[in-house]
Design a protein around this motif. Sequence first.
Motif, PDB file in Angstrom:
ATOM      1  N   ILE A  25       0.848  -1.187   0.000  1.00  0.00           N
ATOM      2  CA  ILE A  25       0.000   0.000   0.000  1.00  0.00           C
ATOM      3  C   ILE A  25       0.887   1.242   0.000  1.00  0.00           C
ATOM      4  O   ILE A  25       1.759   1.400   0.855  1.00  0.00           O
ATOM      5  CB  ILE A  25      -0.940  -0.005   1.217  1.00  0.00           C
ATOM      6  CG1 ILE A  25      -1.835  -1.251   1.177  1.00  0.00           C
ATOM      7  CG2 ILE A  25      -1.778   1.267   1.246  1.00  0.00           C
ATOM      8  CD1 ILE A  25      -2.746  -1.375   2.375  1.00  0.00           C
ATOM      9  N   ILE A  26       0.667   2.087  -0.981  1.00  0.00           N
ATOM     10  CA  ILE A  26       1.443   3.318  -1.128  1.00  0.00           C
ATOM     11  C   ILE A  26       0.531   4.495  -0.810  1.00  0.00           C
ATOM     12  O   ILE A  26      -0.529   4.653  -1.423  1.00  0.00           O
ATOM     13  CB  ILE A  26       2.018   3.440  -2.549  1.00  0.00           C
ATOM     14  CG1 ILE A  26       3.000   2.293  -2.814  1.00  0.00           C
ATOM     15  CG2 ILE A  26       2.706   4.788  -2.739  1.00  0.00           C
ATOM     16  CD1 ILE A  26       3.564   2.294  -4.217  1.00  0.00           C
ATOM     17  N   GLU A  27       0.935   5.293   0.145  1.00  0.00           N
ATOM     18  CA  GLU A  27       0.201   6.498   0.506  1.00  0.00           C
ATOM     19  C   GLU A  27       0.972   7.709  -0.019  1.00  0.00           C
ATOM     20  O   GLU A  27       2.137   7.919   0.326  1.00  0.00           O
ATOM     21  CB  GLU A  27       0.023   6.590   2.019  1.00  0.00           C
ATOM     22  CG  GLU A  27      -0.840   5.469   2.600  1.00  0.00           C
ATOM     23  CD  GLU A  27      -1.069   5.645   4.085  1.00  0.00           C
ATOM     24  OE1 GLU A  27      -0.565   6.653   4.636  1.00  0.00           O
ATOM     25  OE2 GLU A  27      -1.740   4.788   4.689  1.00  0.00           O
ATOM     26  N   LEU A  28       0.318   8.479  -0.859  1.00  0.00           N
ATOM     27  CA  LEU A  28       0.956   9.645  -1.460  1.00  0.00           C
ATOM     28  C   LEU A  28       0.827  10.853  -0.540  1.00  0.00           C
ATOM     29  O   LEU A  28      -0.222  11.075   0.086  1.00  0.00           O
ATOM     30  CB  LEU A  28       0.316   9.955  -2.818  1.00  0.00           C
ATOM     31  CG  LEU A  28       0.412   8.867  -3.892  1.00  0.00           C
ATOM     32  CD1 LEU A  28      -0.278   9.329  -5.163  1.00  0.00           C
ATOM     33  CD2 LEU A  28       1.858   8.503  -4.165  1.00  0.00           C
ATOM     34  N   ASP A  29       1.903  11.604  -0.482  1.00  0.00           N
ATOM     35  CA  ASP A  29       1.847  12.886   0.225  1.00  0.00           C
ATOM     36  C   ASP A  29       1.098  13.899  -0.639  1.00  0.00           C
ATOM     37  O   ASP A  29       1.303  13.958  -1.862  1.00  0.00           O
ATOM     38  CB  ASP A  29       3.259  13.394   0.513  1.00  0.00           C
ATOM     39  CG  ASP A  29       4.024  12.450   1.431  1.00  0.00           C
ATOM     40  OD1 ASP A  29       3.364  11.785   2.259  1.00  0.00           O
ATOM     41  OD2 ASP A  29       5.263  12.369   1.312  1.00  0.00           O
ATOM     42  N   PRO A  30       0.215  14.675  -0.054  1.00  0.00           N
ATOM     43  CA  PRO A  30      -0.578  15.614  -0.865  1.00  0.00           C
ATOM     44  C   PRO A  30       0.300  16.698  -1.496  1.00  0.00           C
ATOM     45  O   PRO A  30       1.390  17.018  -1.015  1.00  0.00           O
ATOM     46  CB  PRO A  30      -1.566  16.203   0.147  1.00  0.00           C
ATOM     47  CG  PRO A  30      -0.900  16.029   1.468  1.00  0.00           C
ATOM     48  CD  PRO A  30      -0.098  14.770   1.377  1.00  0.00           C
ATOM     49  N   VAL A  31      -0.224  17.236  -2.582  1.00  0.00           N
ATOM     50  CA  VAL A  31       0.476  18.303  -3.303  1.00  0.00           C
ATOM     51  C   VAL A  31       0.112  19.648  -2.672  1.00  0.00           C
ATOM     52  O   VAL A  31      -1.070  19.952  -2.473  1.00  0.00           O
ATOM     53  CB  VAL A  31       0.102  18.286  -4.796  1.00  0.00           C
ATOM     54  CG1 VAL A  31       0.845  19.389  -5.536  1.00  0.00           C
ATOM     55  CG2 VAL A  31       0.418  16.927  -5.395  1.00  0.00           C
TER      56      VAL A  31
ATOM     57  N   LEU B 105      -0.276  16.254 -11.507  1.00  0.00           N
ATOM     58  CA  LEU B 105       0.448  15.777 -10.330  1.00  0.00           C
ATOM     59  C   LEU B 105      -0.548  15.315  -9.276  1.00  0.00           C
ATOM     60  O   LEU B 105      -1.389  16.090  -8.810  1.00  0.00           O
ATOM     61  CB  LEU B 105       1.346  16.886  -9.779  1.00  0.00           C
ATOM     62  CG  LEU B 105       2.231  16.526  -8.591  1.00  0.00           C
ATOM     63  CD1 LEU B 105       3.214  15.430  -8.960  1.00  0.00           C
ATOM     64  CD2 LEU B 105       2.971  17.771  -8.083  1.00  0.00           C
ATOM     65  N   ALA B 106      -0.438  14.011  -8.889  1.00  0.00           N
ATOM     66  CA  ALA B 106      -1.363  13.438  -7.906  1.00  0.00           C
ATOM     67  C   ALA B 106      -0.792  13.451  -6.501  1.00  0.00           C
ATOM     68  O   ALA B 106      -1.553  13.440  -5.526  1.00  0.00           O
ATOM     69  CB  ALA B 106      -1.729  12.004  -8.299  1.00  0.00           C
ATOM     70  N   GLY B 107       0.537  13.436  -6.353  1.00  0.00           N
ATOM     71  CA  GLY B 107       1.130  13.437  -5.024  1.00  0.00           C
ATOM     72  C   GLY B 107       2.602  13.072  -5.103  1.00  0.00           C
ATOM     73  O   GLY B 107       3.182  12.905  -6.181  1.00  0.00           O
ATOM     74  N   TRP B 108       3.196  12.943  -3.916  1.00  0.00           N
ATOM     75  CA  TRP B 108       4.615  12.612  -3.803  1.00  0.00           C
ATOM     76  C   TRP B 108       4.760  11.339  -2.979  1.00  0.00           C
ATOM     77  O   TRP B 108       3.991  11.082  -2.057  1.00  0.00           O
ATOM     78  CB  TRP B 108       5.394  13.740  -3.120  1.00  0.00           C
ATOM     79  CG  TRP B 108       5.212  15.087  -3.743  1.00  0.00           C
ATOM     80  CD1 TRP B 108       4.316  16.045  -3.370  1.00  0.00           C
ATOM     81  CD2 TRP B 108       5.952  15.624  -4.835  1.00  0.00           C
ATOM     82  NE1 TRP B 108       4.439  17.149  -4.156  1.00  0.00           N
ATOM     83  CE2 TRP B 108       5.453  16.930  -5.080  1.00  0.00           C
ATOM     84  CE3 TRP B 108       6.987  15.153  -5.639  1.00  0.00           C
ATOM     85  CZ2 TRP B 108       5.943  17.746  -6.075  1.00  0.00           C
ATOM     86  CZ3 TRP B 108       7.487  15.973  -6.636  1.00  0.00           C
ATOM     87  CH2 TRP B 108       6.966  17.249  -6.852  1.00  0.00           C
TER      88      TRP B 108
ATOM     89  N   HIS C  39      -8.427   7.194 -12.718  1.00  0.00           N
ATOM     90  CA  HIS C  39      -7.309   6.283 -12.944  1.00  0.00           C
ATOM     91  C   HIS C  39      -6.330   6.359 -11.780  1.00  0.00           C
ATOM     92  O   HIS C  39      -6.153   7.410 -11.156  1.00  0.00           O
ATOM     93  CB  HIS C  39      -6.584   6.615 -14.251  1.00  0.00           C
ATOM     94  CG  HIS C  39      -7.404   6.354 -15.477  1.00  0.00           C
ATOM     95  ND1 HIS C  39      -8.367   7.231 -15.922  1.00  0.00           N
ATOM     96  CD2 HIS C  39      -7.415   5.310 -16.343  1.00  0.00           C
ATOM     97  CE1 HIS C  39      -8.933   6.759 -17.014  1.00  0.00           C
ATOM     98  NE2 HIS C  39      -8.376   5.587 -17.294  1.00  0.00           N
ATOM     99  N   ALA C  40      -5.696   5.220 -11.494  1.00  0.00           N
ATOM    100  CA  ALA C  40      -4.736   5.155 -10.397  1.00  0.00           C
ATOM    101  C   ALA C  40      -3.466   5.914 -10.771  1.00  0.00           C
ATOM    102  O   ALA C  40      -3.033   5.888 -11.928  1.00  0.00           O
ATOM    103  CB  ALA C  40      -4.400   3.700 -10.077  1.00  0.00           C
ATOM    104  N   PRO C  41      -2.857   6.593  -9.812  1.00  0.00           N
ATOM    105  CA  PRO C  41      -1.606   7.312 -10.099  1.00  0.00           C
ATOM    106  C   PRO C  41      -0.470   6.346 -10.420  1.00  0.00           C
ATOM    107  O   PRO C  41      -0.440   5.202  -9.970  1.00  0.00           O
ATOM    108  CB  PRO C  41      -1.341   8.086  -8.803  1.00  0.00           C
ATOM    109  CG  PRO C  41      -2.642   8.111  -8.077  1.00  0.00           C
ATOM    110  CD  PRO C  41      -3.347   6.850  -8.448  1.00  0.00           C
ATOM    111  N   LEU C  42       0.481   6.848 -11.195  1.00  0.00           N
ATOM    112  CA  LEU C  42       1.659   6.084 -11.579  1.00  0.00           C
ATOM    113  C   LEU C  42       2.906   6.867 -11.217  1.00  0.00           C
ATOM    114  O   LEU C  42       2.915   8.107 -11.241  1.00  0.00           O
ATOM    115  CB  LEU C  42       1.658   5.786 -13.081  1.00  0.00           C
ATOM    116  CG  LEU C  42       0.494   4.959 -13.632  1.00  0.00           C
ATOM    117  CD1 LEU C  42       0.597   4.856 -15.145  1.00  0.00           C
ATOM    118  CD2 LEU C  42       0.472   3.580 -13.001  1.00  0.00           C
TER     119      LEU C  42
END
Length: 253
Positions: free
Chosen positions: A139-145, A222-225, A238-241
């Motif tokens: 599970i990957i949690e992206l940091d918000p932009v 940009l979806a996140g970091w 769509h899921a981020p890549l």
Amino acid sequence: MRLDPAHPPRRWPSWLPAALWLLLLAALPWWLGLPLLLACAGMLLWRAQAWPWSPPALRRALRWGLPGWLLAALRADGLDALGWLMTLLAALVGFSLLVLLENWLDRARSRAAAQAAQSDDQAEWPQLALRPVAPPANIIELDPVCWQDLRAGALADPLGGTLAWQGDALALPGGGSVAGVEPRCAHAADGRWLALPLRHQRGVLLLDRRRGERYRLRGWHLAGWHAGQPWLARDDEHAPLAIAHVLGRDVDD
């Protein structure tokens, strides 16, 4: 005395015992050979009930013994027309019963093999049901932009210096500018990546400031970091890549 390995010992032909059995039943009286054949058939039936297989020797004894017994019956009835007729009728009945017996034995063997396979499948089913069907999920949690407005004033650059909006372009520390973008930006925690939206929401511009490369990615946002890398998506459905998947190559040092 040593045996020469190049000349193995001679073996008897496999058909020789069967031929001797045929000649024995042909030489015996028919009333003595018939109980022997019935005994072979009875042993086959008993073995079929005890085990799902039948010994090949018993089957071969019936196949070769029946012609020998028919010769003994023909010899007892005489070689006249009536004797030949009775022998042919006995051959028809005997071989028909032999074919039915072997078909029944083969079907019983196939049924036993199918039941054994089914029992094995049922025994393995709990293990198969509990066995994972895919590798463990990561599970990957992206940091918000966090977008910052460049028109509000100069922004501190994580790599040193300031980012300033001059006219219609972004002025970078140490010289250089970026045009064709909106006056807002977001950067990674270590400052390596700098993201700016393209005008008219056409995509995003990514600056790899460590390598000095620019990527204009139309149709992406940009979806996140994650782990200092930008993750991009086409839209919200769509899921981020990761940036490496979008570019099709590795961007790590």
